[in-house]
Design a protein around this motif. Structure first.
Motif, mmCIF file in Angstrom:
data_model
loop_
_atom_site.group_PDB
_atom_site.id
_atom_site.type_symbol
_atom_site.label_atom_id
_atom_site.label_comp_id
_atom_site.label_asym_id
_atom_site.label_seq_id
_atom_site.Cartn_x
_atom_site.Cartn_y
_atom_site.Cartn_z
ATOM 1 N N THR A 1 -14.260 4.263 0.511
ATOM 2 C CA THR A 1 -12.967 3.701 0.121
ATOM 3 C C THR A 1 -12.137 3.372 1.353
ATOM 4 O O THR A 1 -11.534 2.286 1.441
ATOM 5 N N LYS B 1 -10.839 -0.401 2.521
ATOM 6 C CA LYS B 1 -9.432 -0.737 2.747
ATOM 7 C C LYS B 1 -9.241 -1.484 4.063
ATOM 8 O O LYS B 1 -8.258 -2.193 4.236
ATOM 9 N N LEU C 1 -3.760 1.522 9.494
ATOM 10 C CA LEU C 1 -5.119 1.721 8.989
ATOM 11 C C LEU C 1 -6.039 2.210 10.105
ATOM 12 O O LEU C 1 -6.848 3.114 9.904
ATOM 13 N N ASN D 1 -6.319 7.857 1.691
ATOM 14 C CA ASN D 1 -6.661 6.603 1.024
ATOM 15 C C ASN D 1 -5.474 6.080 0.220
ATOM 16 O O ASN D 1 -5.318 4.869 0.053
ATOM 17 N N ALA E 1 -3.616 4.327 2.745
ATOM 18 C CA ALA E 1 -4.324 3.080 3.057
ATOM 19 C C ALA E 1 -4.048 2.007 1.997
ATOM 20 O O ALA E 1 -3.951 0.823 2.326
ATOM 21 N N ASP E 2 -3.905 2.429 0.734
ATOM 22 C CA ASP E 2 -3.565 1.465 -0.328
ATOM 23 C C ASP E 2 -2.271 0.733 0.007
ATOM 24 O O ASP E 2 -2.198 -0.496 -0.067
ATOM 25 N N ARG F 1 -2.597 -1.516 3.267
ATOM 26 C CA ARG F 1 -3.338 -2.766 3.023
ATOM 27 C C ARG F 1 -2.489 -3.735 2.217
ATOM 28 O O ARG F 1 -2.443 -4.929 2.512
ATOM 29 N N VAL G 1 -9.706 -1.597 -5.004
ATOM 30 C CA VAL G 1 -10.959 -1.799 -4.279
ATOM 31 C C VAL G 1 -12.071 -1.993 -5.258
ATOM 32 O O VAL G 1 -12.018 -1.585 -6.371
#
Length: 168
Positions: free
Chosen positions: A28, A32, A53, A152, A155-156, A159, A168
């Protein structure tokens, strides 16, 4: 780079399930970052945070190294980006490149996988030098799943802020 993300099994033993969830979260994070330039990967979130990131990838390389190599395998090695043990240095990706960060992360993931697969059971233990606690491989795998899941989520948002991509 094309990343394949395989969903964890809905049945299976504990070790297989932990391994699959950890690999799912590793994939995941890679997804990303897929398709972005070095500049995009270094783009920081909102001030005062310097989160990016690429900083997350570097941080997770440190986390993989610390928990699998230093704690479970007992290796006496420094962190990837800090000789003094400062985990925060990894977040500074201001001059980092995708190649440098991903090479380190993938190398640490490969070491972690070898250590986990060679361990006799999830009850294998190591000593956490920072806390002095004896911890099991089971705890380490659960901790890494938690760490990846939390990051993560970061990261969502990162991004989405870069190019509007969600999911994703």
């Amino acid at each position: 780079m094309t990343t394949e993300r395989i969903g964890p099994p809905v049945t299976g033993d504990e070790r297989e399930t932990l391994r699959a969830f950890l690999d799912f979260h590793r994939a995941t994070l890679a997804l990303k970052c897929e398709g972005l330039s070095d500049g995009d990967l270094r783009r920081q979130s909102m001030p005062p945070s310097t989160l990016s990131l690429l900083g997350l990838v570097r941080h997770m390389a440190e986390v993989e190294r610390a928990w699998f190599r230093r704690v479970i395998d007992g290796e006496d090695i420094p962190l990837v980006w800090s000789e003094t043990g400062d985990f925060q240095q990894a977040y500074d990706a201001s001059s980092a490149t995708r190649a440098e960060a991903f090479d380190a992360w993938e190398r640490e993931v490969a070491h972690a996988r070898r250590i986990e697969r060679s361990a006799a059971s999830l009850d294998v233990t190591g000593r956490n030098a920072r806390s002095g606690e004896i911890v099991s491989l089971r705890l380490v795998m659960l901790h890494l799943i938690h760490e990846y899941a939390r990051h993560n989520g970061h990261a969502d948002f990162l991004r989405e802020g870069i190019d509007g991509a969600v999911g994703v």
